[in-house]
Structure formats: structure tokens, C-alpha cells
Design a protein around this motif. Structure first.
Motif, mmCIF file in Angstrom:
data_model
loop_
_atom_site.group_PDB
_atom_site.id
_atom_site.type_symbol
_atom_site.label_atom_id
_atom_site.label_comp_id
_atom_site.label_asym_id
_atom_site.label_seq_id
_atom_site.Cartn_x
_atom_site.Cartn_y
_atom_site.Cartn_z
ATOM 1 N N PRO A 10 -9.407 52.753 -36.063
ATOM 2 C CA PRO A 10 -8.889 51.513 -36.238
ATOM 3 C C PRO A 10 -7.813 51.980 -38.031
ATOM 4 C CG PRO A 10 -10.978 51.733 -36.610
ATOM 5 C CD PRO A 10 -10.546 53.502 -35.670
ATOM 6 N N GLN A 11 -8.136 52.451 -38.921
ATOM 7 C CA GLN A 11 -7.700 52.486 -40.143
ATOM 8 C C GLN A 11 -6.500 53.406 -40.695
ATOM 9 O OE1 GLN A 11 -11.362 52.282 -39.996
ATOM 10 N NE2 GLN A 11 -11.175 49.854 -40.633
ATOM 11 N N LEU A 43 -2.416 64.902 -42.519
ATOM 12 C CA LEU A 43 -3.784 64.888 -41.737
ATOM 13 C C LEU A 43 -3.247 65.351 -40.366
ATOM 14 C CD1 LEU A 43 -6.081 64.182 -40.829
ATOM 15 C CD2 LEU A 43 -5.576 61.201 -40.202
ATOM 16 N N ALA A 44 -2.812 65.340 -39.902
ATOM 17 C CA ALA A 44 -1.322 66.290 -38.371
ATOM 18 C C ALA A 44 -1.415 67.168 -38.545
ATOM 19 C CB ALA A 44 -0.636 65.571 -37.942
ATOM 20 N N TRP A 45 -1.211 68.236 -39.877
ATOM 21 C CA TRP A 45 -0.979 68.982 -40.655
ATOM 22 C C TRP A 45 -3.100 69.769 -40.675
ATOM 23 C CZ3 TRP A 45 2.939 72.963 -40.545
ATOM 24 C CH2 TRP A 45 3.717 72.017 -40.323
ATOM 25 N N VAL A 46 -3.962 69.275 -40.938
ATOM 26 C CA VAL A 46 -4.995 69.504 -41.391
ATOM 27 C C VAL A 46 -5.451 69.853 -40.269
ATOM 28 C CG1 VAL A 46 -7.197 68.327 -41.653
ATOM 29 C CG2 VAL A 46 -5.483 68.384 -43.872
ATOM 30 N N LEU A 69 -9.980 56.445 -44.195
ATOM 31 C CA LEU A 69 -10.886 56.740 -43.159
ATOM 32 C C LEU A 69 -11.906 56.880 -42.656
ATOM 33 C CD1 LEU A 69 -7.978 59.282 -41.218
ATOM 34 C CD2 LEU A 69 -8.414 56.725 -41.165
ATOM 35 N N ALA A 70 -12.827 56.801 -43.682
ATOM 36 C CA ALA A 70 -14.228 56.330 -44.108
ATOM 37 C C ALA A 70 -14.496 58.267 -43.927
ATOM 38 C CB ALA A 70 -15.059 55.475 -43.616
ATOM 39 N N ALA A 71 -14.129 59.147 -43.721
ATOM 40 C CA ALA A 71 -14.070 60.509 -43.325
ATOM 41 C C ALA A 71 -15.471 61.052 -43.834
ATOM 42 C CB ALA A 71 -12.683 61.401 -42.617
ATOM 43 N N ALA A 95 -14.119 67.998 -42.041
ATOM 44 C CA ALA A 95 -13.502 67.908 -40.067
ATOM 45 C C ALA A 95 -14.009 67.077 -39.456
ATOM 46 C CB ALA A 95 -14.909 69.237 -39.844
ATOM 47 N N GLN A 96 -14.495 66.405 -39.923
ATOM 48 C CA GLN A 96 -14.370 64.637 -40.184
ATOM 49 C C GLN A 96 -13.038 64.508 -39.579
ATOM 50 O OE1 GLN A 96 -16.398 61.948 -40.805
ATOM 51 N NE2 GLN A 96 -17.456 60.742 -38.998
ATOM 52 N N LEU A 97 -12.052 64.353 -40.219
ATOM 53 C CA LEU A 97 -10.271 64.320 -40.354
ATOM 54 C C LEU A 97 -10.261 64.918 -39.020
ATOM 55 C CD1 LEU A 97 -9.556 64.752 -44.142
ATOM 56 C CD2 LEU A 97 -9.544 62.223 -42.798
ATOM 57 N N VAL A 98 -10.405 66.126 -39.045
ATOM 58 C CA VAL A 98 -9.217 66.715 -38.004
ATOM 59 C C VAL A 98 -9.921 65.779 -36.208
ATOM 60 C CG1 VAL A 98 -9.736 69.228 -35.970
ATOM 61 C CG2 VAL A 98 -9.631 69.325 -38.847
#
Length: 137
Positions: free
Chosen positions: A70-71, A83-86, A117-119, A123-126
Motif C-alpha cells: 500500500p505504501q 527497489l526493483a534492482w534490489v 515501506l516499514a521493511a 530481504a523484506q524489501l525484495v
């Protein structure tokens, strides 16, 4: 997690239980030391082959993909791009080289995306990126 076994059930269970890293024992000693430093510093790291398996798992799951985070709309275009590259398994240095940025700039964008994103870790970003359908060019 440092293991000899690159089994899907180990990978996903370790991530579900909060592991911030997953590396195989055949990694170079310098890579293992670097991974320990990254995780100890609050970051996360997945072996490239593990990142590929995580992506394949989510890409080929039999269930409909979850809705984007949602964020995600709170991120800038550059933060979404990084983020896509990560999610592609690239390190900050590799992303910096690809996008002609400094590693510090990439780290800043990754950190801001984590906050928005409160990650809890990389790994959670992925996972968020994959669930949201973000892909590096």
C-alpha cells in the motif's frame, strides 16, 4: 543463515522466521565475512542463487499475486527503480555501477524505501518488490 543446503524449504522457512541473510557454505570466505558485517549492521543479504529462487517462487506461485504494497506509491520514481534492482539480487555497488550513482546514494534510496515501506531488512524489501511486480530493466 549459513548452510550447505540450498533447499527451498530451508530458504523460505529461514526468511519466514526472520533471517536477514542466507548464504551457502561454499561462498568465498571474504563473502561470508562481508555478509556477517552486512547483517550485523542491520542489512540483509541473499546469495544470488537464493535471490533467483525467491523470485522464481513468487513469479510462478499458483495463487494470484498479492496486491502491491500500500505504501508503494509513497516511493519516488528513483526509489522504486532502485527497489526493483534490489529485488534482482544486485548489491548496492552493482546498482550504483549500473545507474551511474555513488554507492552511498543507492544506500540512501534503499534506506528511504525501507522506512517508507516499514521493511525490517533488505530481504523484506525484495519480497515487497516481487509482490508489487517491480522488475529491473
Amino acid at each position: 543463515m549459513l548452510t550447505t543446503f540450498e533447499l527451498d524449504e530451508y530458504i523460505f522457512e529461514a526468511l519466514r522466521l526472520g533471517a536477514s541473510g542466507f548464504l551457502l557454505k561454499d561462498a568465498e570466505p571474504t563473502d561470508i565475512i562481508g555478509a556477517i558485517r552486512i547483517v550485523a549492521g542491520g542489512g540483509s543479504l541473499l546469495a544470488p542463487s537464493v535471490t533467483t529462487r525467491v523470485i522464481a517462487h513468487f513469479a510462478h506461485a499458483g495463487t494470484p499475486p498479492p496486491a502491491p504494497h500500500p505504501q508503494l506509491t509513497d516511493l519516488t520514481d528513483r526509489e522504486r527503480e532502485i527497489l526493483a534492482w534490489v529485488a534482482s539480487g544486485r548489491s548496492n555497488q552493482e546498482i550504483a555501477t549500473e545507474l551511474v550513482l555513488s554507492p552511498e546514494t543507492v544506500r540512501t534510496h534503499v534506506s528511504r524505501a525501507m522506512v517508507k515501506l516499514a521493511a525490517r531488512d533488505r530481504a523484506q524489501l525484495v519480497v515487497f518488490a516481487i509482490q508489487s511486480g517491480l522488475q529491473a530493466p
